[in-house]
Scaffold this active site. Structure first.
Site, mmCIF file in Angstrom:
data_model
loop_
_atom_site.group_PDB
_atom_site.id
_atom_site.type_symbol
_atom_site.label_atom_id
_atom_site.label_comp_id
_atom_site.label_asym_id
_atom_site.label_seq_id
_atom_site.Cartn_x
_atom_site.Cartn_y
_atom_site.Cartn_z
ATOM 1 C CG HIS A 191 1.338 0.392 5.654
ATOM 2 N ND1 HIS A 191 1.513 -0.259 6.787
ATOM 3 C CD2 HIS A 191 0.528 -0.579 4.773
ATOM 4 C CE1 HIS A 191 1.208 -1.493 6.971
ATOM 5 N NE2 HIS A 191 0.422 -1.583 5.416
ATOM 6 N NE ARG A 298 -0.671 -4.356 2.086
ATOM 7 C CZ ARG A 298 0.380 -4.693 1.295
ATOM 8 N NH1 ARG A 298 0.221 -4.313 0.140
ATOM 9 N NH2 ARG A 298 1.232 -5.615 1.529
ATOM 10 N NE ARG A 334 -4.835 -7.804 4.057
ATOM 11 C CZ ARG A 334 -3.535 -7.411 4.279
ATOM 12 N NH1 ARG A 334 -2.591 -8.121 4.095
ATOM 13 N NH2 ARG A 334 -3.166 -6.128 4.653
ATOM 14 C CD GLU A 433 -0.654 -12.230 6.843
ATOM 15 O OE1 GLU A 433 0.109 -11.416 6.459
ATOM 16 O OE2 GLU A 433 -1.796 -11.855 6.875
ATOM 17 C CG ASN A 456 5.228 -7.833 3.022
ATOM 18 O OD1 ASN A 456 6.017 -8.435 2.231
ATOM 19 N ND2 ASN A 456 4.135 -6.876 2.619
ATOM 20 C CG ASP A 457 2.839 -9.644 8.592
ATOM 21 O OD1 ASP A 457 3.504 -9.065 9.431
ATOM 22 O OD2 ASP A 457 1.772 -9.445 7.838
ATOM 23 N NE ARG A 467 5.334 -5.482 7.542
ATOM 24 C CZ ARG A 467 4.244 -6.019 7.096
ATOM 25 N NH1 ARG A 467 3.576 -6.962 7.392
ATOM 26 N NH2 ARG A 467 3.586 -5.215 5.970
ATOM 27 C CB CYS A 504 0.098 -10.765 -1.776
ATOM 28 S SG CYS A 504 -0.884 -11.456 -0.272
HETATM 29 C C1 PEP Z 1 2.209 -9.718 4.023
HETATM 30 O O1 PEP Z 1 2.491 -9.765 5.045
HETATM 31 O O2 PEP Z 1 3.077 -10.268 3.256
HETATM 32 C C2 PEP Z 1 1.087 -9.009 3.329
HETATM 33 C C3 PEP Z 1 0.962 -8.765 2.005
HETATM 34 O O3 PEP Z 1 0.258 -8.079 4.137
HETATM 35 P P1 PEP Z 1 0.700 -6.823 4.786
HETATM 36 O O4 PEP Z 1 2.040 -6.408 4.344
HETATM 37 O O5 PEP Z 1 -0.254 -5.897 4.385
HETATM 38 O O6 PEP Z 1 0.985 -6.961 6.330
HETATM 39 MG MG MG Z 2 0.621 -9.395 6.418
#
Ligand code: PEP
Ligand code: MG
Length: 577
Positions: A191, A298, A334, A433, A456-457, A467, A504
């Site tokens: 973040h 988000r 989301r 994800e 990302n997930d 991650r 995303c």
């Molecule tokens: C992801 O997981 O790719 C995503 C966009 O959500 P976050 O990064 O908020 O988990």
């Molecule tokens: Mg995610």
């Protein structure tokens, strides 16, 4: 002595400025008896005086640079410092128990904090516990001769150095002077990195040891393009990096010319490049970078920036502001994704062994349906103000999706019966994800209007590599054919069932990934606003006929992530000839 730390390039650009350490000092102490009570009381009163002067100064700077609202917290701190009930109780404790000021402060503060925290029927008074904690920390620092970081009082250009940065840390930073971030931990999807990009500040994360290696005021270079942090650089290095920075700014100025252009390939195929945002404050970046939609809002930042659950009205205002600000272009919001690495002080959830595999996102919403329903009502009401997509995070089974949709339908019905206007342009989608959802994409596609792939997930769950954990970052491989097959399978599943598919996760804005995704026919690419024009410029160079075979090769011929990096590099070299 010059020292270079290798980290992760988290936000483009180069910053050169003295370091500002946002690290709390060790405030531990030992309790002791004292013989000279007068001298101890005098020492304590000195600490109160110095603390008061310091808070007055921070308050004035915060008011001027951050505004009245951010400064208010320091007014509350001054009230406590001037409150004889609190300061007098500590003085009496020193006199009565003949103990050192540190121990008297600690014991008295704990009593006051417990009293405030116990006022469960008065949330305002409950919140004062945090103020007592902050003020006590400041007095303690002065008693121990340590320096507390005061981010709100930064009044010259600095690079902020921290172990990690939370949303509340960043809220206190004076953006006028902060030139960049360097942190010990985190990856591109942490973040702190996401926030740096939305603030358009160069950032290097995951250096491991910057907080130990750098001292306040040491000259620092943060190279957010290549992920280097250089402590105490030589004159020659400063000159080199100034040049690199100028070249980057020139490149950015070139990209800026594409701001009002559509996102098209060299052969005229049109796609959507959208922005990821965390709060309505990110909207200027969305506009300045010519986003064609918001592909991910988000909402958890709304929960994280507040000291209690945001009300339906506060949520409605934030969603409406963003939707209206998009002037008819789609906004995808989301539902709350708390859990994993995102926590709320006011949401007392049980500790979990594996929080990323635990009660997170939609799973949490299903356990706390009232909180979920409040958010859905705010979203439905906001849908009247422009095209909205409501998206559920972390869906792993059809049962979860159906339950979430059922609750949404119930709230929609209730609102309709009350005569509340709901937008005609409302879509319902889900994030892909969790690998289980990617595998069953064809079945999920029959029940939603769109997918958005959260790489990302998806990468962390596919590769079983946290991650945010540097020790396994070598396994966090976006270009691994296994990940790419899941992505392709998801896009194909969407298209075969007549819905659109976006992405995303950070991979959507990655130069190597982009040609592969384009070859797969991904419809929408949502990324940090600052990546949009770079990707739009790359899209203009690519001809869909030239990359027709790329997806199949990347998924079924390549064996490793490195194979795919080479594959795309070679293709780009050929195209640039
Ligand atoms: C992801 O997981 O790719 C995503 C966009 O959500 P976050 O990064 O908020 O988990
Ligand atoms: Mg995610």
């Amino acid at each position: 002595m010059t020292k270079t730390l290798k980290g992760i390039a988290a936000s483009d650009g180069i910053a050169i400025a003295p370091a500002y350490l946002l690290v709390e000092p060790d405030l531990s102490f030992s309790k002791s008896s004292i013989a000279d009570v007068e001298a101890e009381v005098a020492r304590y009163n000195d600490a109160i005086k110095t603390s008061t002067a310091e808070v007055e100064k921070i308050h004035d700077i915060a008011k001027e640079s951050l505004g009245d609202e951010e400064a208010q917290v320091f007014e509350a701190h001054l009230m406590i410092l001037n409150d004889p009930e609190f300061t007098g109780a500590i003085e009496n404790e020193i006199k009565d128990s003949k103990i050192n000021a540190e121990a008297a402060l600690d014991e008295t503060a704990k009593k006051f904090i417990a009293i405030f925290e116990g006022m469960t029927d008065n949330p305002y008074m409950q919140e004062r516990a945090a103020d007592v904690r902050d003020v006590s920390k400041r007095i303690m620092a002065h008693l121990l001769g340590k320096e507390l970081p005061n981010p709100a009082s930064i009044d010259h250009e600095v690079i902020v150095v921290a172990h990690d940065l939370t949303p509340s840390d960043t809220a206190q930073l004076n953006k006028k002077y902060v030139q960049g971030f360097v942190t010990d931990i985190g990856g591109r999807t942490a973040h702190s990195a996401i926030m740096a990009r939305s603030l358009e500040l160069p950032a290097v994360v995951g250096t491991d040891s910057i907080t130990k290696d750098v001292k306040n005021g040491d000259m620092l270079i943060a190279d957010g393009l290549d992920g280097d942090a250089i402590i105490d650089p030589s004159d020659a290095q400063v000159a080199d990096y100034k040049q690199k920075s100028e070249a980057f700014l020139k490149q950015k100025a070139e990209w800026a010319k594409l701001k009002n252009e559509p996102s098209v390939t060299a052969d005229g195929k049109k796609f959507i490049i959208a922005a990821n945002i965390g709060t309505p404050n990110d909207m200027p970046g969305v506009k300045d970078n010519g986003a064609e939609a918001i592909g991910l809002y988000r909402t958890e930042f709304l929960y994280m920036d507040s000291s209690d659950f945001p009300t339906e009205e506060a949520q409605f205002d934030a969603y409406k502001e963003v939707i209206e600000g998009m002037n008819g272009k789609q906004t995808i919001i989301r539902t709350c994704d708390i859990g994993g690495d995102k926590h709320l002080d006011y949401w007392d959830l049980p500790e979990e062994m594996n929080p990323f595999l635990g009660v997170r996102a939609i799973r949490l919403s299903m356990q706390y349906k009232d909180i979920f329903r409040t958010q859905l009502i705010a979203l439905l009401r906001a849908s009247a103000y422009g095209p909205l997509g409501i998206m559920f995070p972390m869906i792993g089974t059809l049962a979860e999706l159906r339950e979430a949709k059922q609750i949404l339908a119930e709230e929609k019905d209730k609102l309709a019966k009350e005569g509340v206007k709901i937008g005609d342009d409302l879509q319902v989608g889900m994030m892909i994800e969790v690998p289980a959802a990617a595998v069953l994409a064809d079945q999920f596609a029959k029940e939603v209007d769109f997918f958005s792939i959260g790489t990302n997930d998806l990468i962390q769950y596919t590769m079983a590599a946290d991650r945010g954990n540097d020790n396994v970052s070598y396994l966090y491989q976006p270009y691994n054919p296994s990940v790419l097959r899941l992505i392709k399978h998801t896009i194909d599943g969407a298209h075969e069932n007549g819905i659109w598919c976006g992405m995303c996760g950070e991979a959507a804005g990655d130069n190597t990934m982009f040609p592969i995704l384009l070859s797969m026919g991904l419809d929408e690419y949502s990324m940090s606003a600052t990546s949009i024009l770079r990707i739009r410029s790359l899209m203009k160079k690519l001809n869909t006929a030239d990359i027709k075979e790329l997806a199949n090769e990347a998924c079924y011929v390549s064996e490793t992530a490195e194979d795919n990096e080479k594959l795309v590099n070679n293709l780009m070299k050929k195209l640039n000839k």
